[in-house]
Design an enzyme around this catalytic site. Structure first.
Site, mmCIF file in Angstrom:
data_model
loop_
_atom_site.group_PDB
_atom_site.id
_atom_site.type_symbol
_atom_site.label_atom_id
_atom_site.label_comp_id
_atom_site.label_asym_id
_atom_site.label_seq_id
_atom_site.Cartn_x
_atom_site.Cartn_y
_atom_site.Cartn_z
ATOM 1 N N ASP A 11 0.877 -1.157 0.000
ATOM 2 C CA ASP A 11 0.000 0.000 0.000
ATOM 3 C C ASP A 11 0.932 1.230 0.000
ATOM 4 O O ASP A 11 2.121 1.112 0.309
ATOM 5 C CB ASP A 11 -0.876 -0.045 1.261
ATOM 6 C CG ASP A 11 -1.709 1.199 1.417
ATOM 7 O OD1 ASP A 11 -2.346 1.611 0.440
ATOM 8 O OD2 ASP A 11 -1.694 1.786 2.525
ATOM 9 N N LEU A 12 0.407 2.384 -0.361
ATOM 10 C CA LEU A 12 1.270 3.574 -0.431
ATOM 11 C C LEU A 12 1.130 4.467 0.811
ATOM 12 O O LEU A 12 2.060 4.587 1.616
ATOM 13 C CB LEU A 12 0.919 4.375 -1.695
ATOM 14 C CG LEU A 12 1.672 5.691 -1.879
ATOM 15 C CD1 LEU A 12 3.154 5.456 -2.160
ATOM 16 C CD2 LEU A 12 1.053 6.511 -3.017
ATOM 17 N N ASP A 13 -0.069 5.078 0.925
ATOM 18 C CA ASP A 13 -0.300 6.062 1.994
ATOM 19 C C ASP A 13 -0.242 5.384 3.361
ATOM 20 O O ASP A 13 -1.031 4.485 3.644
ATOM 21 C CB ASP A 13 -1.686 6.715 1.822
ATOM 22 C CG ASP A 13 -1.803 7.496 0.516
ATOM 23 O OD1 ASP A 13 -0.905 8.299 0.224
ATOM 24 O OD2 ASP A 13 -2.799 7.301 -0.204
ATOM 25 N N THR A 19 1.625 10.129 4.020
ATOM 26 C CA THR A 19 0.717 11.095 3.395
ATOM 27 C C THR A 19 -0.635 11.150 4.090
ATOM 28 O O THR A 19 -1.433 12.043 3.796
ATOM 29 C CB THR A 19 0.512 10.732 1.912
ATOM 30 O OG1 THR A 19 0.500 9.306 1.832
ATOM 31 C CG2 THR A 19 1.616 11.273 1.038
ATOM 32 N N LYS A 47 -8.878 5.753 6.104
ATOM 33 C CA LYS A 47 -7.651 5.124 5.579
ATOM 34 C C LYS A 47 -7.995 3.973 4.632
ATOM 35 O O LYS A 47 -8.786 3.096 4.976
ATOM 36 C CB LYS A 47 -6.773 4.638 6.732
ATOM 37 C CG LYS A 47 -6.150 5.809 7.462
ATOM 38 C CD LYS A 47 -5.108 5.377 8.468
ATOM 39 C CE LYS A 47 -4.441 6.606 9.071
ATOM 40 N NZ LYS A 47 -3.605 6.273 10.215
ATOM 41 N N GLY A 48 -7.407 4.008 3.463
ATOM 42 C CA GLY A 48 -7.641 2.951 2.474
ATOM 43 C C GLY A 48 -8.921 3.148 1.669
ATOM 44 O O GLY A 48 -9.207 2.381 0.760
ATOM 45 N N ARG A 51 -11.358 8.354 -2.696
ATOM 46 C CA ARG A 51 -11.656 9.792 -2.541
ATOM 47 C C ARG A 51 -13.161 10.044 -2.413
ATOM 48 O O ARG A 51 -13.622 10.734 -1.504
ATOM 49 C CB ARG A 51 -11.090 10.552 -3.738
ATOM 50 C CG ARG A 51 -10.970 12.040 -3.499
ATOM 51 C CD ARG A 51 -10.401 12.728 -4.720
ATOM 52 N NE ARG A 51 -9.121 12.177 -5.150
ATOM 53 C CZ ARG A 51 -8.551 12.431 -6.320
ATOM 54 N NH1 ARG A 51 -9.138 13.232 -7.175
ATOM 55 N NH2 ARG A 51 -7.387 11.885 -6.648
ATOM 56 N N SER A 116 -2.551 0.492 -4.294
ATOM 57 C CA SER A 116 -3.048 1.661 -3.559
ATOM 58 C C SER A 116 -4.395 2.109 -4.102
ATOM 59 O O SER A 116 -4.676 1.952 -5.291
ATOM 60 C CB SER A 116 -2.034 2.809 -3.715
ATOM 61 O OG SER A 116 -2.586 4.029 -3.296
ATOM 62 N N ALA A 117 -5.203 2.715 -3.223
ATOM 63 C CA ALA A 117 -6.492 3.272 -3.655
ATOM 64 C C ALA A 117 -6.317 4.655 -4.274
ATOM 65 O O ALA A 117 -7.241 5.197 -4.880
ATOM 66 C CB ALA A 117 -7.425 3.374 -2.449
ATOM 67 N N SER A 118 -5.118 5.219 -4.142
ATOM 68 C CA SER A 118 -4.929 6.621 -4.531
ATOM 69 C C SER A 118 -4.773 6.812 -6.030
ATOM 70 O O SER A 118 -4.109 6.032 -6.707
ATOM 71 C CB SER A 118 -3.679 7.171 -3.837
ATOM 72 O OG SER A 118 -3.396 8.458 -4.343
ATOM 73 N N ASN A 120 -3.354 9.476 -6.982
ATOM 74 C CA ASN A 120 -2.136 10.295 -7.019
ATOM 75 C C ASN A 120 -0.874 9.456 -6.819
ATOM 76 O O ASN A 120 0.212 10.007 -6.617
ATOM 77 C CB ASN A 120 -2.190 11.361 -5.914
ATOM 78 C CG ASN A 120 -3.338 12.341 -6.119
ATOM 79 O OD1 ASN A 120 -3.433 12.976 -7.160
ATOM 80 N ND2 ASN A 120 -4.218 12.450 -5.131
ATOM 81 N N LYS A 147 -10.823 -1.258 -1.674
ATOM 82 C CA LYS A 147 -10.611 -2.139 -0.517
ATOM 83 C C LYS A 147 -11.829 -2.011 0.384
ATOM 84 O O LYS A 147 -12.357 -0.917 0.495
ATOM 85 C CB LYS A 147 -9.334 -1.712 0.225
ATOM 86 C CG LYS A 147 -8.077 -1.797 -0.648
ATOM 87 C CD LYS A 147 -6.895 -1.047 -0.041
ATOM 88 C CE LYS A 147 -5.736 -1.006 -1.017
ATOM 89 N NZ LYS A 147 -4.570 -0.264 -0.543
ATOM 90 N N GLU A 171 0.119 -3.333 4.632
ATOM 91 C CA GLU A 171 -1.041 -2.430 4.719
ATOM 92 C C GLU A 171 -1.161 -1.755 6.078
ATOM 93 O O GLU A 171 -0.954 -2.399 7.101
ATOM 94 C CB GLU A 171 -2.320 -3.260 4.546
ATOM 95 C CG GLU A 171 -2.985 -3.153 3.212
ATOM 96 C CD GLU A 171 -3.546 -1.777 2.875
ATOM 97 O OE1 GLU A 171 -3.637 -0.903 3.775
ATOM 98 O OE2 GLU A 171 -3.905 -1.566 1.716
ATOM 99 N N ASP A 172 -1.528 -0.475 6.082
ATOM 100 C CA ASP A 172 -1.760 0.208 7.365
ATOM 101 C C ASP A 172 -3.251 0.334 7.688
ATOM 102 O O ASP A 172 -3.595 0.783 8.782
ATOM 103 C CB ASP A 172 -1.131 1.614 7.356
ATOM 104 C CG ASP A 172 -1.864 2.566 6.433
ATOM 105 O OD1 ASP A 172 -2.220 2.146 5.316
ATOM 106 O OD2 ASP A 172 -2.096 3.725 6.827
HETATM 107 C C1 BG6 Z 1 -5.722 5.811 0.130
HETATM 108 C C2 BG6 Z 1 -5.777 6.655 1.379
HETATM 109 O O1 BG6 Z 1 -4.440 5.289 -0.029
HETATM 110 O O2 BG6 Z 1 -6.047 6.597 -1.014
HETATM 111 C C3 BG6 Z 1 -7.141 7.331 1.498
HETATM 112 O O3 BG6 Z 1 -5.555 5.839 2.506
HETATM 113 C C4 BG6 Z 1 -7.422 8.122 0.229
HETATM 114 O O4 BG6 Z 1 -7.131 8.170 2.628
HETATM 115 C C5 BG6 Z 1 -7.338 7.212 -0.985
HETATM 116 O O5 BG6 Z 1 -8.720 8.704 0.288
HETATM 117 C C6 BG6 Z 1 -7.570 7.943 -2.296
HETATM 118 O O6 BG6 Z 1 -6.529 8.855 -2.502
HETATM 119 P P1 BG6 Z 1 -6.497 9.976 -3.620
HETATM 120 O O7 BG6 Z 1 -5.039 10.391 -3.607
HETATM 121 O O8 BG6 Z 1 -6.890 9.336 -4.913
HETATM 122 O O9 BG6 Z 1 -7.431 11.056 -3.218
HETATM 123 MG MG MG Z 2 -2.728 3.188 3.550
#
Ligand code: BG6
Ligand code: MG
Length: 224
Positions: A11-13, A19, A47-48, A51, A116-118, A120, A147, A171-172
């Site tokens: 996982d990233l964040d 972050t 977390k996880g 958005r 990662s779910a992000s 970014n 997730k 994973e956190d």
């Molecule tokens: C996850 C974070 O990795 O990514 C969440 O734990 C976040 O807090 C999610 O909402 C989505 O991230 P982003 O960068 O696409 O807004």
């Molecule tokens: Mg995380």
């Protein structure tokens, strides 16, 4: 019987970079502009979580509801605020022990992926100079189901060409641990949260940890 771990999916964040604090600040700024606040404890539930889902939860805490158009704008505003923090990041914000751990994996020819779910994720990996470690990057732009659904981790394993049972996920977030277990992978929780107790192993961070030690512990569990 499983006798070797062939891939690590991170996982990233909150696992590779800290972050989570920037997500919290940016969401909180948005809530404050809308006239309410939420706590660090409530933030744990984000977390996880994607958005859009995060925004829905936060608006629920504030007792607010908006049209899809306005919600899209709010999510964009939050992301712009979040990115203003991300743009200032550098390699100093990689969490302790992560780089030596990734170096060890490379030396041992263990495959490395991001799950990662992000949306970014690529920007963040580039910003802190970690892109080259990852053979597969599965982020919020590549999955339909967030997730605890296992889709992202299963896609990472398939891109790497490794069976799920030969993968370990770091994973956190409790939802991330659930996703790893649903994918029938080993799950290592990063942090102290009691909620991570479903994981096969929990450790505070990667400091002074080595892959060989973790692999030994995980494989001994399968022999029980
Ligand atoms: C996850 C974070 O990795 O990514 C969440 O734990 C976040 O807090 C999610 O909402 C989505 O991230 P982003 O960068 O696409 O807004
Ligand atoms: Mg995380």
């Amino acid at each position: 019987m499983n006798n070797k771990i062939k891939a690590c999916i991170f996982d990233l964040d909150g696992v590779i970079v800290d972050t989570a604090k920037y997500h919290f600040t940016a969401w909180r700024n948005l809530a404050n502009q809308l006239g309410f606040d939420f706590t660090e404890k409530e933030n744990e539930k984000l977390k996880g979580v994607s958005r859009v889902e995060s925004l829905n939860l936060i608006l629920q805490w504030g007792g607010l509801n908006f049209s899809d158009n306005i919600k899209r704008q709010l999510a964009t505003d939050k992301n712009e605020d979040y990115l203003s923090y991300i743009k200032k990041m550098n390699a100093d914000e990689i969490l302790p022990g992560v780089v030596p751990f990734l170096d060890e994996l490379q030396k041992l020819n263990i495959k490395i992926a991001l799950g990662s779910a992000s949306k970014n994720a690529v920007a963040i990996l580039k910003q802190v100079g970690l892109m080259d470690y990852f053979e597969s990057i599965i982020d919020g732009t590549k999955v339909v189901n967030g997730k605890p659904h296992p889709e992202g981790f299963l896609l990472a394993a398939s891109e790497l060409g490794v069976a799920p049972s030969d993968c370990v996920v770091f994973e956190d977030a409790p939802k991330g641990v659930q996703a790893a277990l649903a994918a029938e992978m080993f799950a290592v929780g990063i942090g102290n949260d009691d909620d991570l107790s479903a994981a096969h192993l929990v450790m505070p961070n990667f400091e002074k940890k080595n892959f060989k030690g973790i692999e030994e512990k995980l494989l001994s569990l399968t022999l029980r």
